[in-house]
Design an enzyme around this catalytic site. Sequence first.
Site, PDB file in Angstrom:
ATOM      1  N   THR A   1      55.004  33.758 111.514  1.00 39.84           N
ATOM      2  CA  THR A   1      54.660  32.795 110.321  1.00 39.84           C
ATOM      3  C   THR A   1      53.379  32.040 110.659  1.00 39.84           C
ATOM      4  OG1 THR A   1      55.804  30.548 110.963  1.00 39.84           O
ATOM      5  CG2 THR A   1      57.266  32.432 110.255  1.00 39.84           C
ATOM      6  N   CYS A   2      53.124  31.367 109.385  1.00 39.75           N
ATOM      7  CA  CYS A   2      51.906  30.665 109.654  1.00 39.75           C
ATOM      8  C   CYS A   2      52.152  29.420 110.551  1.00 39.75           C
ATOM      9  CB  CYS A   2      51.346  29.938 108.287  1.00 39.75           C
ATOM     10  SG  CYS A   2      52.747  28.787 107.392  1.00 39.75           S
ATOM     11  N   ASN A   3      53.187  29.064 110.796  1.00 42.87           N
ATOM     12  CA  ASN A   3      53.367  27.987 111.820  1.00 42.87           C
ATOM     13  C   ASN A   3      53.975  28.250 113.295  1.00 42.87           C
ATOM     14  OD1 ASN A   3      52.433  25.794 110.533  1.00 42.87           O
ATOM     15  ND2 ASN A   3      54.242  25.370 109.330  1.00 42.87           N
TER      16      ASN A   3
ATOM     17  N   GLU B   1      63.153  23.336 105.023  1.00 41.53           N
ATOM     18  CA  GLU B   1      62.286  24.113 104.218  1.00 41.53           C
ATOM     19  C   GLU B   1      63.019  25.392 104.188  1.00 41.53           C
ATOM     20  OE1 GLU B   1      60.045  26.674 104.738  1.00 41.53           O
ATOM     21  OE2 GLU B   1      59.604  26.644 106.900  1.00 41.53           O
TER      22      GLU B   1
ATOM     23  N   MET C   1      52.883  32.840  98.802  1.00 40.97           N
ATOM     24  CA  MET C   1      52.584  31.556  99.129  1.00 40.97           C
ATOM     25  C   MET C   1      51.705  30.999  97.958  1.00 40.97           C
ATOM     26  SD  MET C   1      53.625  30.456 102.072  1.00 40.97           S
ATOM     27  CE  MET C   1      52.725  29.166 102.839  1.00 40.97           C
TER      28      MET C   1
END
Length: 441
Positions: free
Chosen positions: A49-51, A114, A202
């Site tokens: 993921t982005c994180n 989230e 997104m």
Amino acid sequence: MHIAVVGLSHRTAPVEVREKLSIPEELVERSFNNLKKIDQILEVSILSTCNRLEIYSLVKDPQLGIEAIKSFLLEFSGLEDEILSPHLFNYVQEKAVSHVMRVSAGLDSLVLGEGQILSQVKKMVRLGQDHHSLGPILNRLLTQAVSTGKRVRSETNLGTGAVSISSAAVELAQLKLGQAHGRDQLMTLETEKVAVVGAGRMSRLLLQHLQSKGCCSLTLLNRTRKRAEDLSAAFPDIQIDCQLIDELDSCLSLSTLVFTSTAANEPIIDAEKLINIDRKPLLRLIDIGVPRNISSDAKSVSGIESHDVDDLQEVVSRNQEARQKLALEAEGLIEEECRVFLEWWDSLAAVPTINCLRSSLESIRKEELQKALSRMGPDFSARERKVVEALSKGIINKILHTPVTKLRAPQSRNDRRDSLDVIEKLFNLDVSSSLNKPKNN
């Protein structure tokens, strides 16, 4: 066999390191193939993921398995060991199980609770299944992690009002606009000239939150016009001007607020581009792409205010204390789910003994049945033979039922091991030999 997870996240690594380990769609299959070739790995899947980038695996030896996965990450990222290693974490067995449950529940997210991470864990399960890299252990663990994430959100208040990366990005824009006017509060975006670059998931979330915060018109840029127009059609209340990404320079010159969220592997906006365009006195850039869509050198350009995903912490921390209290509601559920999985995992230790016992009794059954049938002579009909055989199988199953049920029941490892030892001695079972015996093809 040991469950292990190796990876990094927003908690351990800055975006400039995380983006080196972001796996684009076109490299997913190759990454799975390379991991499956590692001798130490029995089962594996990837959460990207982005994180975070995390490799979940079932390995033969924890130390050797973790080192092998670390070598894969070093090769993939192209980073030196001394640069990457300080940002990596690894967990084994109980800690690995607890970690994936917490990740799925949103307790390890930048934004507590989230919901998008649950979809990403589901995708991890699907990828592992599609690439035939999941076996019974990881498939059970990751599937239960998804169920745990759903349960936490349905049985606690953690998911109520939780923000996402996209909503945090919009809130950051509001906060920066307020600070520019000398107020430490969120301001409406009605007067901003907004652009969104990218038309994926997104960006869809960005448009939802921009609409809710007063944005009534914007420019949407994408590599293909059709995808931008399809996304635009989902927001009839916003006046959206769809453009190809080739018009990026023109868009930057007309905008005051630009969000970027594309799948590009290299920055699409850098200092050189920003210097060479005629633009507004102040241009805010908010990049939620990983790898980053906006080069870090953009911050050096006068009149440019550039932010990336790591800067979202400023927004998240404003309401994190309240969400931390809500997270306590989820901890008990996660402990319960971990206990259920670990009890199942521990019960697998009984399988070789159960199989060996069943095989031993089956051999005795067949031998004694054959003796009995030979005494019956030729007058014993085929139907009668089937009845007697069914009777013998029923007796064996009845004998096995209670000990097998007891061995599989939740209990301490020491108690289960003691029970296994007793059965192996009483029935003279050689479990180790049965494990090494080749299977009949």
